[in-house]
Design a protein around this motif. Structure first.
Motif, PDB file in Angstrom:
ATOM      1  N   PHE A 158       0.810  -1.226   0.000  1.00 38.40           N
ATOM      2  CA  PHE A 158       0.000   0.000   0.000  1.00 38.40           C
ATOM      3  C   PHE A 158       0.839   1.271   0.000  1.00 38.40           C
ATOM      4  O   PHE A 158       0.445   2.285   0.529  1.00 38.40           O
ATOM      5  N   SER A 159       1.989   1.151  -0.639  1.00 34.25           N
ATOM      6  CA  SER A 159       2.907   2.293  -0.655  1.00 34.25           C
ATOM      7  C   SER A 159       2.589   3.263  -1.780  1.00 34.25           C
ATOM      8  O   SER A 159       3.437   4.014  -2.216  1.00 34.25           O
ATOM      9  N   PHE A 160       1.382   3.234  -2.281  1.00 32.96           N
ATOM     10  CA  PHE A 160       1.012   4.096  -3.397  1.00 32.96           C
ATOM     11  C   PHE A 160       1.236   5.557  -3.027  1.00 32.96           C
ATOM     12  O   PHE A 160       0.649   6.094  -2.094  1.00 32.96           O
TER      13      PHE A 160
ATOM     14  N   LEU B 219      -0.890   0.235 -19.492  1.00 31.14           N
ATOM     15  CA  LEU B 219       0.330  -0.151 -18.761  1.00 31.14           C
ATOM     16  C   LEU B 219       0.481  -1.669 -18.724  1.00 31.14           C
ATOM     17  O   LEU B 219       1.583  -2.200 -18.779  1.00 31.14           O
ATOM     18  N   GLU B 220      -0.658  -2.350 -18.665  1.00 31.86           N
ATOM     19  CA  GLU B 220      -0.624  -3.809 -18.659  1.00 31.86           C
ATOM     20  C   GLU B 220      -0.118  -4.331 -20.006  1.00 31.86           C
ATOM     21  O   GLU B 220       0.684  -5.261 -20.067  1.00 31.86           O
ATOM     22  N   SER B 221      -0.578  -3.688 -21.098  1.00 32.17           N
ATOM     23  CA  SER B 221      -0.152  -4.136 -22.433  1.00 32.17           C
ATOM     24  C   SER B 221       1.352  -3.944 -22.597  1.00 32.17           C
ATOM     25  O   SER B 221       2.003  -4.634 -23.352  1.00 32.17           O
ATOM     26  N   LYS B 222       1.902  -2.980 -21.887  1.00 32.03           N
ATOM     27  CA  LYS B 222       3.345  -2.772 -21.940  1.00 32.03           C
ATOM     28  C   LYS B 222       4.108  -3.716 -21.025  1.00 32.03           C
ATOM     29  O   LYS B 222       5.331  -3.700 -20.997  1.00 32.03           O
ATOM     30  N   GLY B 223       3.343  -4.497 -20.268  1.00 35.80           N
ATOM     31  CA  GLY B 223       4.000  -5.452 -19.375  1.00 35.80           C
ATOM     32  C   GLY B 223       4.539  -4.828 -18.107  1.00 35.80           C
ATOM     33  O   GLY B 223       5.315  -5.448 -17.388  1.00 35.80           O
ATOM     34  N   LEU B 224       4.127  -3.597 -17.824  1.00 37.43           N
ATOM     35  CA  LEU B 224       4.671  -2.917 -16.637  1.00 37.43           C
ATOM     36  C   LEU B 224       3.890  -3.255 -15.371  1.00 37.43           C
ATOM     37  O   LEU B 224       4.438  -3.247 -14.281  1.00 37.43           O
ATOM     38  N   ILE B 225       2.584  -3.489 -15.524  1.00 35.94           N
ATOM     39  CA  ILE B 225       1.765  -3.842 -14.358  1.00 35.94           C
ATOM     40  C   ILE B 225       0.968  -5.099 -14.690  1.00 35.94           C
ATOM     41  O   ILE B 225       0.877  -5.498 -15.861  1.00 35.94           O
TER      42      ILE B 225
ATOM     43  N   PHE C 163       7.048  -4.892 -13.564  1.00 35.65           N
ATOM     44  CA  PHE C 163       8.378  -4.769 -14.181  1.00 35.65           C
ATOM     45  C   PHE C 163       8.774  -3.312 -14.210  1.00 35.65           C
ATOM     46  O   PHE C 163       7.953  -2.430 -14.464  1.00 35.65           O
ATOM     47  N   SER C 164      10.049  -3.052 -13.958  1.00 32.16           N
ATOM     48  CA  SER C 164      10.581  -1.708 -14.155  1.00 32.16           C
ATOM     49  C   SER C 164      11.814  -1.818 -15.031  1.00 32.16           C
ATOM     50  O   SER C 164      12.644  -2.702 -14.821  1.00 32.16           O
ATOM     51  N   PRO C 165      11.910  -0.932 -16.023  1.00 33.18           N
ATOM     52  CA  PRO C 165      13.104  -0.969 -16.873  1.00 33.18           C
ATOM     53  C   PRO C 165      14.373  -0.943 -16.026  1.00 33.18           C
ATOM     54  O   PRO C 165      15.375  -1.552 -16.376  1.00 33.18           O
ATOM     55  N   GLN C 166      14.325  -0.261 -14.884  1.00 31.35           N
ATOM     56  CA  GLN C 166      15.493  -0.204 -14.011  1.00 31.35           C
ATOM     57  C   GLN C 166      15.845  -1.583 -13.463  1.00 31.35           C
ATOM     58  O   GLN C 166      16.968  -1.831 -13.061  1.00 31.35           O
TER      59      GLN C 166
ATOM     60  N   ALA D 178      -1.296   7.292 -17.849  1.00 27.53           N
ATOM     61  CA  ALA D 178      -0.451   6.095 -17.859  1.00 27.53           C
ATOM     62  C   ALA D 178       1.023   6.483 -17.884  1.00 27.53           C
ATOM     63  O   ALA D 178       1.847   5.894 -17.181  1.00 27.53           O
ATOM     64  N   ASP D 179       1.356   7.513 -18.697  1.00 19.83           N
ATOM     65  CA  ASP D 179       2.758   7.942 -18.804  1.00 19.83           C
ATOM     66  C   ASP D 179       3.299   8.392 -17.452  1.00 19.83           C
ATOM     67  O   ASP D 179       4.450   8.130 -17.105  1.00 19.83           O
ATOM     68  N   ARG D 180       2.441   9.091 -16.691  1.00 16.75           N
ATOM     69  CA  ARG D 180       2.886   9.562 -15.389  1.00 16.75           C
ATOM     70  C   ARG D 180       3.150   8.397 -14.441  1.00 16.75           C
ATOM     71  O   ARG D 180       4.133   8.390 -13.708  1.00 16.75           O
ATOM     72  N   ILE D 181       2.255   7.431 -14.480  1.00 17.05           N
ATOM     73  CA  ILE D 181       2.464   6.243 -13.635  1.00 17.05           C
ATOM     74  C   ILE D 181       3.741   5.526 -14.088  1.00 17.05           C
ATOM     75  O   ILE D 181       4.574   5.122 -13.283  1.00 17.05           O
ATOM     76  N   GLU D 182       3.907   5.434 -15.426  1.00 11.67           N
ATOM     77  CA  GLU D 182       5.076   4.738 -15.967  1.00 11.67           C
ATOM     78  C   GLU D 182       6.372   5.401 -15.494  1.00 11.67           C
ATOM     79  O   GLU D 182       7.326   4.723 -15.111  1.00 11.67           O
ATOM     80  N   SER D 183       6.362   6.748 -15.497  1.00  9.52           N
ATOM     81  CA  SER D 183       7.615   7.402 -15.108  1.00  9.52           C
ATOM     82  C   SER D 183       7.883   7.212 -13.620  1.00  9.52           C
ATOM     83  O   SER D 183       9.035   7.140 -13.197  1.00  9.52           O
ATOM     84  N   LEU D 184       6.811   7.059 -12.833  1.00  9.74           N
ATOM     85  CA  LEU D 184       7.013   6.760 -11.406  1.00  9.74           C
ATOM     86  C   LEU D 184       7.555   5.340 -11.217  1.00  9.74           C
ATOM     87  O   LEU D 184       8.344   5.075 -10.314  1.00  9.74           O
ATOM     88  N   ILE D 185       7.122   4.435 -12.101  1.00 13.11           N
ATOM     89  CA  ILE D 185       7.660   3.066 -12.052  1.00 13.11           C
ATOM     90  C   ILE D 185       9.136   3.085 -12.452  1.00 13.11           C
ATOM     91  O   ILE D 185       9.987   2.451 -11.835  1.00 13.11           O
ATOM     92  N   GLU D 186       9.444   3.869 -13.494  1.00 13.93           N
ATOM     93  CA  GLU D 186      10.826   3.943 -13.977  1.00 13.93           C
ATOM     94  C   GLU D 186      11.754   4.488 -12.902  1.00 13.93           C
ATOM     95  O   GLU D 186      12.877   4.030 -12.749  1.00 13.93           O
ATOM     96  N   LYS D 187      11.255   5.506 -12.200  1.00 11.35           N
ATOM     97  CA  LYS D 187      12.079   6.103 -11.145  1.00 11.35           C
ATOM     98  C   LYS D 187      12.095   5.243  -9.883  1.00 11.35           C
ATOM     99  O   LYS D 187      12.661   5.630  -8.872  1.00 11.35           O
ATOM    100  N   GLU D 188      11.388   4.132  -9.928  1.00 13.31           N
ATOM    101  CA  GLU D 188      11.251   3.215  -8.802  1.00 13.31           C
ATOM    102  C   GLU D 188      10.586   3.857  -7.580  1.00 13.31           C
ATOM    103  O   GLU D 188      10.800   3.446  -6.448  1.00 13.31           O
TER     104      GLU D 188
END
Lengths: 496, 496
Positions: free
Chosen positions: B5-7, B75-81, B93-96, B33-43
């Motif tokens: 629950f660290s959202f 985001l799911e189609s990109k395999g990130l969530i 998944f995170s690119p990092q 989605a892009d904003r969420i993605e960049s938060l995933i990228e930044k871990e």
């Protein structure tokens, strides 16, 4: 009227038999017309002679009245005979009665670098910007091309290919197209397979790749003189030197001169157009081709054979190619559909003999492969057998145009003008009084929106300052007649 | 579950306002989605973190439920969530968290002649003959291309042009197409006119003509290392020597190294791919481009800029080009539709700056002009404004594919494998344990009908023997997954 009834009888029996045994009915009239034409050419029938009446021709040749009429109509369309009201058909023009043929050139006997680009660019720019009557473009008018059938082939290629031809084609080219190109060799007696062929962006790219495969910058390459300026440009871009070999308007390259040149200069390759060289329209006899190939094989010099006009013969059969006599795989033959089918498609090919792998590698390095869609479209068009039929029509049309243009030149140009009598191809090569500068004439013609190609760009040695080329790719019309009349006037009234 | 629950809350107000003011409704979900993605990228969101429910996201962002759902689906189609049944969405998944990035190379610091042709030809022949899963082809799958619209444009070109596009096109290229290409410069801030552009047979021909315009055989040309092997081939065919400049997978060319190299070697030209270099996918920061152009202008060295991948960015905006910073007309920019629209059409272009006349002349010498029909078809397609729309879809699809391939590599390849994190383009560049020979791996993969491009062909100095390139132009499917799994197995079980 003198000679009015000097009609010489055909060899009645042999002609009729030949017709019955070999010629399809719809070509009968052409067969008859061709025989009359050759008698006009040989001046057995002279200008002013009256021909047999349609009825008499029909009876003598054992052909229908309509076939006899068609034969005369065909000769009339070529401008060789004319109908006089209430009198009959008379001989109007003989190629022998046109102008004298141009004289041959005397090039200097050493290799020189090419530096014609500025002159060629200037002529090109002029023509693009201002000419309306293009006597300068050596390609067929769109009205002579099977446009609808080609379009259909393009649409079919889009529809039936797996990916609408969006993917890269094989470097060497579409396999079916290469098979079809290989089959064309049958006409000159060759036996080729699809694997012998490399598809290119037009003939010029084929020449460029072949030259590159067998030379290094600074090498000397023999070409005929005069020669198509595009070839000089390719050589200039590859840093090659040129040895010009005189070419006769009748028999083409002077083989003795070439043999001497080989012993004098270190020639690394030859690039010749033996069938209907542009601008001369000359045809090297097949026995000379054999001698040429033997000479070059002995000297171990590869021959790049530009056969782009080979299919556009006015005679009975397709002339042979040098490739036919090539026993050591040292002839790199090049061809294209640009002069006979679809200039804008930019599809040509090379048959590079033992240099094939090198040429394929260079093609890949240059631009990966030729576009997929137009290769597929042409392969569909050719598979349907449409090309042979189209070529028959095109040859007839070009021959007619050639004669019509020649007649106009004979009529409008000064007596001293000399003109070639091409046996195929697209061009008439015109020699004027040596005081006339063709580049100035070109500039004057442009003021009338007429484009001609001055002789300056057909030699690296300024040998043809008083020559120019007229192409007869456009059908003969009043506008064309007017154009030739204007050029004739400019020559007549030229002030040095 | 740790971190469940660290959202972390979005910056609620600013985000919503931005959405309302600037973003079109149909792109809202991508924005979120892009904003969420960049938060995933930044871990900020780590793998395993639970995301807000669809309802909560909708409420927090002031967007509709359907938009919130679309964002997660994207985001799911990109395999990130991933969606877990009866639980919600979790970061997958995170690119990092993929593999480390490859190390940079250390080329020898002198100019060497290119002689890679045999190796490249061997790889090419292998791939054509035997591979079924093409990880080796850097172009988009036909399913990603607007096939129907392109076909329609071809048919319209046939129908509406005066002569069905059978005549030669202008040497410089179709004028309307050149206008449309000039307009594309708007995206990177450039101002070009149709007269600045020369249409070519694909980008490789553009590069070849530009290189030829500014060099002589034997000259040294700087390129980045690793570099696309087609560029080596063009250089080999022109007899040029190569100076390899190390390129980082993140920021591209090492400018300090380049400056040193210029002082050491007599470099006559540079040829760089600053936007998403193949194979690295690196993106040179715009400020570095400026520095690069300033350096080369100071040294009077022309820069050939291969911008073929420039439109295929995964970020928010199109990266600038070096041409943008070109104050002295010394950048020769090259591009093409081969990577973004129609590989098989073979239509590219050059913007050669002050070398334009030279490039046009060389184009004319090489093959007169590019085919008429496909230029006309593309000009129709572009005039309808379809290209921008298509590019938006293509970028999205490629980004998704890139992430999917990266995930599979992270899953199937050994821990020690290093992989690039491209910001655009088509390729992943993979570094293996240095004991593994990529050419042997390529041969092994071929036995499974899988094509990869071994690192050997991306340098003249054998610097990348344990590297290979995987292209992600094909949509991610089970077959592709299986292919990557097999390659991973081959690496894991590789016996030296």
């Amino acid at each position: 009227m003198k000679n009015s009834f000097s009609f010489v009888k055909f060899d009645h029996i042999s002609l009729s038999m030949e017709i019955e045994n070999e010629v399809k009915p719809d070509l009968l009239y052409i067969e008859v017309a061709d025989r009359i034409e050759s008698l006009i050419e040989k001046e057995t029938f002279k200008i002013g002679d009256k021909l047999l009446s349609v009825r008499a021709l029909s009876k003598e040749q054992g052909i229908s009245l309509s076939t006899a009429f068609q034969a005369y109509y065909h000769l009339e369309s070529k401008g060789l005979i004319e109908a006089r009201p209430q009198s009959g058909y008379y001989v109007k023009f003989s190629p022998q009665h046109g102008r004298e043929e141009p004289t041959c050139c005397k090039p200097i006997d050493e290799a020189v670098p090419v530096s014609l680009d500025e002159m060629i660019a200037s002529v090109h720019t002029d023509l693009r910007a201002r000419s309306k009557i293009h006597f300068s473009v050596s390609s067929p008018a769109p009205s002579l091309l099977p446009t609808a059938k080609l379009n259909k082939a393009v649409v079919q290629a889009l529809r039936e290919s797996e990916d609408s031809c969006l993917n890269y084609e094989d470097f060497q080219g579409n396999e079916v197209l290469r098979q079809q190109i290989a089959k064309l060799a049958f006409n000159w007696g060759g036996v080729l397979s699809d694997d012998d062929i490399v598809v290119t962006n037009g003939c010029l790219e084929a020449l460029s790749l072949c030259l590159k495969a067998v030379t290094q910058p600074g090498d000397a390459v023999a070409i005929e003189s005069p020669t198509y300026y595009g070839i000089f440009q390719v050589m200039e871009s590859l840093g090659l030197n040129v040895v010009e070999v005189p070419s006769h308007s009748g028999e083409g390259i002077d083989l003795n001169y070439l043999e001497d040149a080989i012993s004098r200069c270190d020639i690394k390759a030859c690039l010749f157009v033996c069938n209907f060289n542009n601008p001369l329209g000359s045809l090297m006899p097949d026995e000379n081709k054999k001698l040429l190939v033997e000479l070059l094989t002995r000297k171990n010099i590869p021959l790049i054979e530009d056969d782009i006009y080979g299919e556009l013969y006015f005679g009975k059969t397709r002339p042979k190619t040098c490739k036919f006599f090539d026993t050591h795989d040292m002839v790199l033959q090049c061809g294209s559909f640009s002069k006979s089918l679809a200039p804008g498609y930019r599809i040509g090919w090379a048959v590079p003999g033992k240099y094939k792998n090198k040429v394929v590698a260079l093609k890949r390095m240059n631009n990966i492969s030729t576009n997929t869609l137009l290769q597929e479209a042409l392969s569909i068009f050719l598979q349907k057998g449409r090309y042979e039929l189209h070529l028959r029509h095109l040859r007839k049309a070009l021959h007619t145009q050639c004669l019509r243009y020649s007649q106009a030149i004979a009529e409008y140009f000064p007596e001293s003008t000399r003109v070639t009598r091409p046996q195929g191809g697209f061009s008439l090569w015109i020699e004027m009084d040596e005081k006339i500068d063709a580049f100035k004439l070109h500039k004057q013609a442009l003021k009338h929106n007429i484009g001609i190609a001055p002789g300056h760009i057909f030699s690296t040695q300024g040998q043809f300052q008083n020559y120019f080329r007229i192409s007869y790719g456009l059908p003969y019309t009043e506008r064309i007649d007017e154009g030739i009349r204007i050029v004739g006037g400019l020559i007549t009234n030229y002030k040095t």
